[in-house]
Design a protein around this motif. Structure first.
Motif, PDB file in Angstrom:
ATOM      1  N   THR A  78       0.845  -1.191   0.000  1.00 50.14           N
ATOM      2  CA  THR A  78       0.000   0.000   0.000  1.00 50.14           C
ATOM      3  C   THR A  78       0.877   1.236   0.000  1.00 50.14           C
ATOM      4  OG1 THR A  78      -1.742  -1.157   1.214  1.00 50.14           O
ATOM      5  CG2 THR A  78      -1.805   1.247   1.218  1.00 50.14           C
ATOM      6  N   PHE A  79       0.673   2.108  -0.991  1.00 51.60           N
ATOM      7  CA  PHE A  79       1.493   3.308  -1.046  1.00 51.60           C
ATOM      8  C   PHE A  79       0.958   4.345  -0.066  1.00 51.60           C
ATOM      9  CE2 PHE A  79       2.712   7.484  -2.644  1.00 51.60           C
ATOM     10  CZ  PHE A  79       4.083   7.310  -2.700  1.00 51.60           C
TER      11      PHE A  79
ATOM     12  N   ALA B 166       6.984  11.256   1.376  1.00 55.06           N
ATOM     13  CA  ALA B 166       7.323  10.361   0.271  1.00 55.06           C
ATOM     14  C   ALA B 166       8.369  11.044  -0.593  1.00 55.06           C
ATOM     15  CB  ALA B 166       6.091  10.011  -0.564  1.00 55.06           C
TER      16      ALA B 166
ATOM     17  N   SER C 146       7.070   1.691  -0.172  1.00 60.86           N
ATOM     18  CA  SER C 146       5.719   2.198   0.054  1.00 60.86           C
ATOM     19  C   SER C 146       5.695   3.712   0.190  1.00 60.86           C
ATOM     20  CB  SER C 146       5.111   1.556   1.302  1.00 60.86           C
ATOM     21  OG  SER C 146       5.761   2.009   2.479  1.00 60.86           O
ATOM     22  N   ARG C 147       6.869   4.341   0.253  1.00 60.59           N
ATOM     23  CA  ARG C 147       6.958   5.797   0.354  1.00 60.59           C
ATOM     24  C   ARG C 147       7.880   6.372  -0.729  1.00 60.59           C
ATOM     25  NH1 ARG C 147       4.988   7.824   5.248  1.00 60.59           N
ATOM     26  NH2 ARG C 147       4.417   6.232   6.770  1.00 60.59           N
ATOM     27  N   THR C 148       7.998   5.658  -1.831  1.00 66.70           N
ATOM     28  CA  THR C 148       8.879   6.090  -2.910  1.00 66.70           C
ATOM     29  C   THR C 148       8.133   6.092  -4.237  1.00 66.70           C
ATOM     30  OG1 THR C 148      10.800   5.143  -1.768  1.00 66.70           O
ATOM     31  CG2 THR C 148      11.055   5.661  -4.110  1.00 66.70           C
ATOM     32  N   ILE C 149       8.271   7.198  -4.955  1.00 68.04           N
ATOM     33  CA  ILE C 149       7.700   7.376  -6.286  1.00 68.04           C
ATOM     34  C   ILE C 149       8.870   7.585  -7.239  1.00 68.04           C
ATOM     35  CG2 ILE C 149       6.173   8.816  -7.721  1.00 68.04           C
ATOM     36  CD1 ILE C 149       5.119   9.923  -4.910  1.00 68.04           C
TER      37      ILE C 149
ATOM     38  N   TYR D  51       9.973  -0.828  -6.738  1.00 68.48           N
ATOM     39  CA  TYR D  51       9.144   0.373  -6.812  1.00 68.48           C
ATOM     40  C   TYR D  51       7.973   0.156  -7.757  1.00 68.48           C
ATOM     41  CZ  TYR D  51      13.335   2.242  -4.657  1.00 68.48           C
ATOM     42  OH  TYR D  51      14.395   2.435  -3.820  1.00 68.48           O
ATOM     43  N   LYS D  52       6.761   0.362  -7.235  1.00 67.96           N
ATOM     44  CA  LYS D  52       5.555   0.118  -8.015  1.00 67.96           C
ATOM     45  C   LYS D  52       4.669   1.352  -8.169  1.00 67.96           C
ATOM     46  CE  LYS D  52       6.520  -4.147  -8.800  1.00 67.96           C
ATOM     47  NZ  LYS D  52       6.904  -4.551 -10.171  1.00 67.96           N
ATOM     48  N   THR D  53       5.152   2.492  -7.686  1.00 67.88           N
ATOM     49  CA  THR D  53       4.415   3.745  -7.863  1.00 67.88           C
ATOM     50  C   THR D  53       5.269   4.688  -8.687  1.00 67.88           C
ATOM     51  OG1 THR D  53       3.327   3.470  -5.714  1.00 67.88           O
ATOM     52  CG2 THR D  53       3.247   5.657  -6.709  1.00 67.88           C
TER      53      THR D  53
ATOM     54  N   TYR E  64       1.658  -0.718 -12.678  1.00 66.46           N
ATOM     55  CA  TYR E  64       2.089   0.280 -11.695  1.00 66.46           C
ATOM     56  C   TYR E  64       0.913   1.112 -11.200  1.00 66.46           C
ATOM     57  CZ  TYR E  64       6.779  -0.779 -13.364  1.00 66.46           C
ATOM     58  OH  TYR E  64       7.938  -1.439 -13.704  1.00 66.46           O
ATOM     59  N   HIS E  65       1.060   1.636  -9.996  1.00 64.82           N
ATOM     60  CA  HIS E  65       0.196   2.710  -9.519  1.00 64.82           C
ATOM     61  C   HIS E  65       0.789   4.006 -10.081  1.00 64.82           C
ATOM     62  CE1 HIS E  65      -1.672  -0.129  -6.844  1.00 64.82           C
ATOM     63  NE2 HIS E  65      -0.527  -0.378  -6.220  1.00 64.82           N
TER      64      HIS E  65
END
Length: 279
Positions: free
Chosen positions: A2-3, A29, A66-69, A92-94, A112-113
Motif C-alpha cells: 500500500t502506497f 514520500a 511504500s513511500r517512494t515514487i 518500486y511500483k508507484t 504500476y500505480h
C-alpha cells in the motif's frame, strides 16, 4: 504493498543517490526524478544509481518502496522505455508519469500505480479521462511546463500569484481527480527561500482539497506538513461541532450563530482526518 502518500512529497534527482536518505527523512514520500531534474546525458547514470542502492537480495536500505515514487520520462520516448526496463528490476511500483496527456498512455503502465502529471494543455483538457483509468491513484498539475506548452513565458505575475490560465489548470486537475475519487497533488513552489509564500500557498492547497503538495527542497517539507496539520483549536472546534450535530439530530441546525448543514460537517470531518483523529 500500500502506497503512503502523505502531505509533503519531495523531488530528489535520481542521479544524486547521496541525497536519497536525507529526502526520505524529511518528507512523507520521495520522488526519485528521472525526468527534468536529470540532464539528458546523465539519465542512464541516474537509472544506474537507483539500481545500485538496492541490496544483493533486492532490498532497499535507504528507501521504503511504500513511500517512494519514481518520476519517469514521457510516454512514447526512448527514455520512457529505458525507465520501465530499469523499474522492472526494482521493488518500486508507484510512478509519476511526466507530461501525461491521454488515457492510452496510462495503459502502458498497467503494472504500476500512477500519479499522472498533467502539465501540458492536452493533459489538462484530458484530466478527467486520465483520472478515470483504474491504475491512476492521483493527479498532479505542473505550472511552468503548462505555460511552455501554451507558448507563454511565466505562470506567475510580477506580484507572485498565478496567472488566470494557471489557476484554471490547477482547478481543472483538482476537480478531475476528486470527481473520480483520486488523490490530488499541488504543484511545486519554485521560490525556495520564500517559505512564507510557500506556507500561504500550501494553506490554500489544504483549503481547496489537495491531498498533498510537491516540494523541490528539503526545507519546504516541514512547511507543507505544518499547513496540513490542524491546530489543537481546529481539532477541538471540529469535535465540538460534530458533537453538536449529533445532539441536534436534524439536517440543519444553528451553532454559535451559524447555520450548519451537511457540507460544513464534512469540512469538520476532513479536519479530523488530517489530524489523524476519529469522530
Amino acid at each position: 504493498m500500500t502506497f503512503v502518500m502523505g502531505p509533503a512529497l519531495l523531488f530528489c534527482p535520481a542521479d544524486r543517490p547521496e541525497r536519497y536518505q536525507k529526502a526520505a527523512e524529511r518528507a512523507d514520500a520521495v520522488i526519485l526524478d528521472l525526468e527534468d531534474a536529470v540532464a539528458p546525458g546523465d539519465k542512464q547514470r541516474a537509472r544506474g544509481a537507483i539500481l545500485a542502492q538496492l541490496g544483493s537480495g533486492g532490498e532497499v536500505p535507504e528507501l521504503n518502496p511504500s513511500r517512494t515514487i519514481v518520476r519517469i520520462n514521457p510516454a512514447g520516448t526512448e527514455e520512457f522505455e529505458k525507465d520501465l526496463h530499469c523499474l522492472a528490476h526494482t521493488p518500486y511500483k508507484t510512478v509519476m508519469l511526466a507530461k501525461a496527456e491521454t488515457a492510452e498512455q496510462l495503459r502502458l503502465l498497467e503494472d504500476y500505480h500512477v500519479i499522472a502529471l498533467c502539465e501540458t494543455a492536452i493533459g489538462v483538457l484530458n484530466a478527467p479521462a486520465i483520472a478515470a483509468e483504474p491504475n491512476v491513484v492521483a493527479l498532479m498539475w505542473g505550472a511552468e511546463d503548462l505555460l511552455a506548452s501554451l507558448g507563454g513565458t511565466s505562470s506567475r505575475t510580477d506580484a507572485g500569484g498565478y496567472r488566470a490560465v494557471a489557476l484554471h489548470a490547477r482547478s481543472s486537475v483538482l476537480l478531475a481527480a476528486r470527481a473520480l475519487g483520486k488523490e490530488a497533488v499541488d504543484a511545486v513552489y519554485v521560490n525556495i527561500p520564500d517559505l512564507a509564500g510557500l506556507s500561504v500557498e500550501a494553506g490554500d492547497a489544504v483549503a481547496s482539497g489537495f491531498s498533498s503538495k510537491a516540494c523541490i527542497h528539503p526545507s519546504q517539507a516541514n512547511v507543507v506538513r505544518s499547513a496540513y496539520e490542524p491546530s489543537e483549536s481546529d481539532v477541538a472546534a471540529a469535535n465540538s461541532l460534530l458533537q453538536a450535530a449529533a445532539r441536534a439530530g436534524t439536517g440543519v441546525f444553528q451553532y454559535n450563530g451559524r447555520m450548519i448543514d451537511g457540507p460544513i460537517l464534512k469540512h469538520a470531518e476532513a479536519t479530523l482526518r488530517r489530524a489523524g483523529a476519529r469522530t
